[in-house]
Write an enzyme that holds these catalytic residues in place. Structure first.
Site, PDB file in Angstrom:
ATOM      1  N   SER A 138     -36.342  38.270 -35.883  1.00  0.00           N
ATOM      2  CA  SER A 138     -36.273  39.366 -34.922  1.00  0.00           C
ATOM      3  C   SER A 138     -37.684  39.778 -34.561  1.00  0.00           C
ATOM      4  O   SER A 138     -38.438  40.266 -35.414  1.00  0.00           O
ATOM      5  CB  SER A 138     -35.526  40.550 -35.528  1.00  0.00           C
ATOM      6  OG  SER A 138     -35.869  41.722 -34.816  1.00  0.00           O
ATOM      7  N   HIS A 142     -34.831  35.971 -31.894  1.00  0.00           N
ATOM      8  CA  HIS A 142     -33.926  37.118 -31.746  1.00  0.00           C
ATOM      9  C   HIS A 142     -34.693  38.249 -31.057  1.00  0.00           C
ATOM     10  O   HIS A 142     -35.711  38.720 -31.550  1.00  0.00           O
ATOM     11  CB  HIS A 142     -33.401  37.551 -33.118  1.00  0.00           C
ATOM     12  CG  HIS A 142     -32.379  38.644 -33.046  1.00  0.00           C
ATOM     13  ND1 HIS A 142     -31.050  38.415 -32.733  1.00  0.00           N
ATOM     14  CD2 HIS A 142     -32.485  39.988 -33.227  1.00  0.00           C
ATOM     15  CE1 HIS A 142     -30.387  39.556 -32.743  1.00  0.00           C
ATOM     16  NE2 HIS A 142     -31.243  40.537 -33.030  1.00  0.00           N
ATOM     17  N   ASP A 161     -34.543  41.915 -29.549  1.00  0.00           N
ATOM     18  CA  ASP A 161     -33.809  43.188 -29.620  1.00  0.00           C
ATOM     19  C   ASP A 161     -34.150  44.106 -28.454  1.00  0.00           C
ATOM     20  O   ASP A 161     -35.305  44.514 -28.295  1.00  0.00           O
ATOM     21  CB  ASP A 161     -34.150  43.905 -30.934  1.00  0.00           C
ATOM     22  CG  ASP A 161     -33.464  43.255 -32.119  1.00  0.00           C
ATOM     23  OD1 ASP A 161     -32.235  43.074 -32.082  1.00  0.00           O
ATOM     24  OD2 ASP A 161     -34.173  42.908 -33.088  1.00  0.00           O
ATOM     25  N   MET A 184     -33.477  47.727 -26.811  1.00  0.00           N
ATOM     26  CA  MET A 184     -32.967  49.079 -27.121  1.00  0.00           C
ATOM     27  C   MET A 184     -33.332  50.033 -25.991  1.00  0.00           C
ATOM     28  O   MET A 184     -34.453  49.979 -25.473  1.00  0.00           O
ATOM     29  CB  MET A 184     -33.588  49.561 -28.431  1.00  0.00           C
ATOM     30  CG  MET A 184     -33.347  48.615 -29.591  1.00  0.00           C
ATOM     31  SD  MET A 184     -33.983  49.307 -31.131  1.00  0.00           S
ATOM     32  CE  MET A 184     -33.678  47.934 -32.245  1.00  0.00           C
ATOM     33  N   HIS A 241     -30.239  40.441 -27.878  1.00  0.00           N
ATOM     34  CA  HIS A 241     -29.300  41.381 -28.493  1.00  0.00           C
ATOM     35  C   HIS A 241     -29.443  42.699 -27.735  1.00  0.00           C
ATOM     36  O   HIS A 241     -30.402  43.438 -27.941  1.00  0.00           O
ATOM     37  CB  HIS A 241     -29.653  41.521 -29.990  1.00  0.00           C
ATOM     38  CG  HIS A 241     -28.887  42.587 -30.696  1.00  0.00           C
ATOM     39  ND1 HIS A 241     -29.220  43.041 -31.963  1.00  0.00           N
ATOM     40  CD2 HIS A 241     -27.780  43.298 -30.336  1.00  0.00           C
ATOM     41  CE1 HIS A 241     -28.372  43.977 -32.339  1.00  0.00           C
ATOM     42  NE2 HIS A 241     -27.499  44.157 -31.364  1.00  0.00           N
ATOM     43  N   MET A 278     -28.780  46.308 -26.978  1.00  0.00           N
ATOM     44  CA  MET A 278     -28.301  47.609 -27.469  1.00  0.00           C
ATOM     45  C   MET A 278     -28.542  48.579 -26.325  1.00  0.00           C
ATOM     46  O   MET A 278     -29.425  49.433 -26.354  1.00  0.00           O
ATOM     47  CB  MET A 278     -29.075  47.993 -28.741  1.00  0.00           C
ATOM     48  CG  MET A 278     -28.671  47.163 -29.941  1.00  0.00           C
ATOM     49  SD  MET A 278     -29.894  47.130 -31.268  1.00  0.00           S
ATOM     50  CE  MET A 278     -30.932  45.782 -30.732  1.00  0.00           C
ATOM     51  N   MET A 335     -23.471  43.408 -37.404  1.00  0.00           N
ATOM     52  CA  MET A 335     -24.602  44.226 -37.833  1.00  0.00           C
ATOM     53  C   MET A 335     -24.399  44.610 -39.293  1.00  0.00           C
ATOM     54  O   MET A 335     -23.343  45.123 -39.666  1.00  0.00           O
ATOM     55  CB  MET A 335     -24.680  45.524 -37.007  1.00  0.00           C
ATOM     56  CG  MET A 335     -25.043  45.362 -35.548  1.00  0.00           C
ATOM     57  SD  MET A 335     -26.598  44.512 -35.236  1.00  0.00           S
ATOM     58  CE  MET A 335     -27.791  45.556 -36.079  1.00  0.00           C
ATOM     59  N   ASP A 361     -27.136  40.395 -38.851  1.00  0.00           N
ATOM     60  CA  ASP A 361     -28.364  41.049 -38.394  1.00  0.00           C
ATOM     61  C   ASP A 361     -28.590  42.353 -39.140  1.00  0.00           C
ATOM     62  O   ASP A 361     -27.818  43.297 -38.985  1.00  0.00           O
ATOM     63  CB  ASP A 361     -28.241  41.310 -36.880  1.00  0.00           C
ATOM     64  CG  ASP A 361     -29.511  41.858 -36.267  1.00  0.00           C
ATOM     65  OD1 ASP A 361     -30.524  41.996 -36.980  1.00  0.00           O
ATOM     66  OD2 ASP A 361     -29.482  42.142 -35.051  1.00  0.00           O
TER      67      ASP A 361
HETATM   68  O1  LIG Z   1     -30.891  44.673 -34.114  1.00  0.00           O
HETATM   69  C1  LIG Z   1     -31.618  45.013 -35.025  1.00  0.00           C
HETATM   70  C2  LIG Z   1     -31.787  46.452 -35.363  1.00  0.00           C
HETATM   71  O2  LIG Z   1     -31.038  47.196 -34.499  1.00  0.00           O
HETATM   72  C3  LIG Z   1     -32.234  43.959 -35.838  1.00  0.00           C
HETATM   73  O3  LIG Z   1     -32.357  42.738 -35.161  1.00  0.00           O
HETATM   74  C4  LIG Z   1     -33.435  44.291 -36.668  1.00  0.00           C
HETATM   75  O4  LIG Z   1     -34.605  44.192 -35.943  1.00  0.00           O
HETATM   76  C5  LIG Z   1     -33.518  43.389 -37.867  1.00  0.00           C
HETATM   77  O5  LIG Z   1     -34.619  43.745 -38.619  1.00  0.00           O
HETATM   78  P1  LIG Z   1     -34.657  43.580 -40.205  1.00  0.00           P
HETATM   79  O6  LIG Z   1     -33.539  44.407 -40.771  1.00  0.00           O
HETATM   80  O7  LIG Z   1     -34.472  42.112 -40.493  1.00  0.00           O
HETATM   81  O8  LIG Z   1     -36.007  44.079 -40.568  1.00  0.00           O
HETATM   82 FE   LIG Z   2     -30.825  42.578 -33.477  1.00  0.00          FE
END
Ligand SMILES: O=C(CO)[C@@H](O)[C@H](O)COP(=O)(O)O
Ligand SMILES: [Fe+2]
Length: 224
Positions: free
Chosen positions: A9, A34, A36, A38, A68, A70, A139, A177
């Protein structure tokens, strides 16, 4: 079941050197990037969008990018990620009024589609759209931040998702994740995951190759 894949990520990468960080983690043996996204609305944090995804493609990243989302509502931004070169586009069922339509939008754009389930979101809707998903993402933390602890109840949910996927007979990735690290990745694989997102466990160490290698060693020991 799909072959195991490690998906760092980039939330935990150094954003000031993002292209280089992605290059380095791929050279260290990662399979999928990955990404993310947000929106400070669906989750209480704000990160990166389609322009950054397009910039990574322009920079020369050819590995699969797993966006991903969000983001709520999600539909308007799906087209931008298709244009930006995402490979997988995943979203949370709570972030759309019409789950089936959002999945179709992704597929019609030539991308692979996925549904993301928060720790307390039931898998119920999955059975109605099994033929339209390429990835199921569970998740194992509440979404919004990297560096949180893995919620152990997710292991049973993984078993449940694995059974549904196997019964469908389709080639669907089962991604996990949140809070994945060298110490728990084997148990997570044994519960049914085949794709492992890890942010802080990889980017917060000086040697990406060493940690990815350790993860692969653990995965090789996982009982089928
Ligand atoms: O989608 C998410 C958080 O919302 C993840 O993708 C986190 O970024 C994963 O990070 P770690 O828990 O591996 O540090
Ligand atoms: Fe994620």
């Amino acid at each position: 079941m799909q072959p195991f894949a490690i998906a760092p990520s980039i939330l935990s990468a150094d954003f000031a050197r993002l292209g280089e960080e992605v290059d380095n983690v791929l050279a260290a043996g990662a399979d999928i990037v990955h990404f993310d996204v947000m929106d400070n609305h669906y989750v209480p944090n704000l990160t990166i969008g389609p322009m950054v995804c397009a910039a990574l493609r322009k920079y020369g990243i050819t590995a699969p990018i797993d966006a991903h989302l969000m983001v709520s509502p999600v539909d308007r931004i799906i087209g931008d990620f298709i244009e930006a070169g995402a490979t997988y586009i995943t979203f949370h069922p709570e972030a759309t009024q019409h789950i089936d339509r959002s999945l179709q939008l992704i597929r019609e754009g030539g991308c692979k589609a996925g549904l993301v389930f928060n720790p307390a979101t039931p898998l119920d809707v999955l059975k109605y759209v099994m033929d339209k998903v390429d990835m199921v993402l569970l998740m194992s933390v509440n979404p919004g931040f990297g560096g949180q602890k893995f919620i152990p109840g997710t292991l049973n949910k993984l078993r449940e998702a694995r059974a549904l996927i196997d019964a469908s007979g389709r080639d669907i990735r089962l991604e996990i994740d949140g809070g994945v690290n060298v110490g728990n990745i084997r148990e997570i694989a044994e519960a049914g995951a085949d794709t492992f997102v890890a942010g802080s466990a990889i980017f917060n160490t000086p040697n990406y190759e060493e940690v990815i290698q350790k993860m692969r060693t653990e995965l090789a020991l996982a009982r089928p």
